[in-house]
Design an enzyme around this catalytic site. Structure first.
Site, PDB file in Angstrom:
ATOM      1  N   HIS A   1      26.816  30.773  36.334  1.00 52.82           N
ATOM      2  CA  HIS A   1      27.487  31.775  35.507  1.00 52.82           C
ATOM      3  C   HIS A   1      28.495  31.099  34.575  1.00 52.82           C
ATOM      4  O   HIS A   1      28.601  31.456  33.401  1.00 52.82           O
ATOM      5  CB  HIS A   1      28.220  32.799  36.382  1.00 52.82           C
ATOM      6  CG  HIS A   1      27.357  33.886  36.898  1.00 52.82           C
ATOM      7  ND1 HIS A   1      26.413  33.692  37.887  1.00 52.82           N
ATOM      8  CD2 HIS A   1      27.303  35.205  36.582  1.00 52.82           C
ATOM      9  CE1 HIS A   1      25.819  34.840  38.161  1.00 52.82           C
ATOM     10  NE2 HIS A   1      26.326  35.776  37.368  1.00 52.82           N
TER      11      HIS A   1
ATOM     12  N   HIS B   1      31.640  31.540  44.743  1.00 45.63           N
ATOM     13  CA  HIS B   1      31.778  30.144  44.320  1.00 45.63           C
ATOM     14  C   HIS B   1      33.132  29.606  44.722  1.00 45.63           C
ATOM     15  O   HIS B   1      34.123  30.352  44.774  1.00 45.63           O
ATOM     16  CB  HIS B   1      31.651  29.999  42.795  1.00 45.63           C
ATOM     17  CG  HIS B   1      30.257  29.953  42.308  1.00 45.63           C
ATOM     18  ND1 HIS B   1      29.407  28.897  42.558  1.00 45.63           N
ATOM     19  CD2 HIS B   1      29.543  30.826  41.569  1.00 45.63           C
ATOM     20  CE1 HIS B   1      28.234  29.136  41.986  1.00 45.63           C
ATOM     21  NE2 HIS B   1      28.287  30.306  41.385  1.00 45.63           N
TER      22      HIS B   1
END
Length: 188
Positions: free
Chosen positions: A95, A143
């Site tokens: 991302h 993450h």
């Protein structure tokens, strides 16, 4: 891991839902759709070089990020948000790298296609949105912060290569078109 564990109790559910809306901008499906739409728009505008540069930048990151993930094979954080889970490896954040490439290339296109007054706002908006997408990945607990930083780094490197390649192609095209007299190039 310590940062994520410490954060769990301090980020309200409503804030997590807001981060989810931001993270959708960096989803693979969103970036693929954006890639196709921008490529088509550039082709309609007869900007084939920019269309090719845009497409190669997006596709290149689409190949680079999964390759890096398989090189490092880092597991994701163990405390995912209960209504959002992610599969696959964690490092670097796709991302984050995708957001840097897409937003950075959009800002570059703005510099190339829009009046000068839009240049700085385009770069500020691009940087702000890319940063927000990366931060959302940490707040959503999918993450580690280092994953996001690595995604920013790989995205920035690929963005730099992409823009430099487009500019080099433009320079070479201008040089080929420049009239020459007795082996000396004339400038306009």
């Amino acid at each position: 891991e310590a940062f994520i564990v410490a954060m769990i109790d301090h980020v309200p559910e409503l804030a997590l839902r807001a981060f989810y809306l931001i993270t959708v901008v960096g989803n693979r499906e969103t970036l693929i759709t954006l890639g196709v739409v921008v490529t088509a728009a550039l082709l309609v505008l007869r900007r084939r070089g920019l269309a090719l540069g845009w497409a190669l930048a997006m596709l290149g990151n689409g190949a680079l990020n999964p390759t890096l993930k398989h090189v490092f094979e880092r597991a994701r954080p163990i405390h995912p948000t209960h209504w959002l889970t992610e599969d696959g490896f964690s490092f670097p954040s796709g991302h984050s790298s995708g957001a840097v490439i897409a937003m950075g290339m959009l800002a570059y296109l703005a510099v190339r296609l829009l009046p000068r007054r839009w240049h700085v706002p385009a770069w500020i908006a691009a940087a702000g949105l890319a940063f927000s997408i990366g931060a959302s990945r940490v707040f959503l607990r999918v993450h580690f912060p280092s994953d996001v930083l690595a995604g920013f780094a790989s995205g920035t490197a690929w963005l730099t290569i992409s823009i430099a390649s487009i500019e080099l192609a433009r320079w070479a095209k201008r040089r080929r078109r420049a009239p020459q007299v007795s082996g000396v190039e004339l400038t306009r």
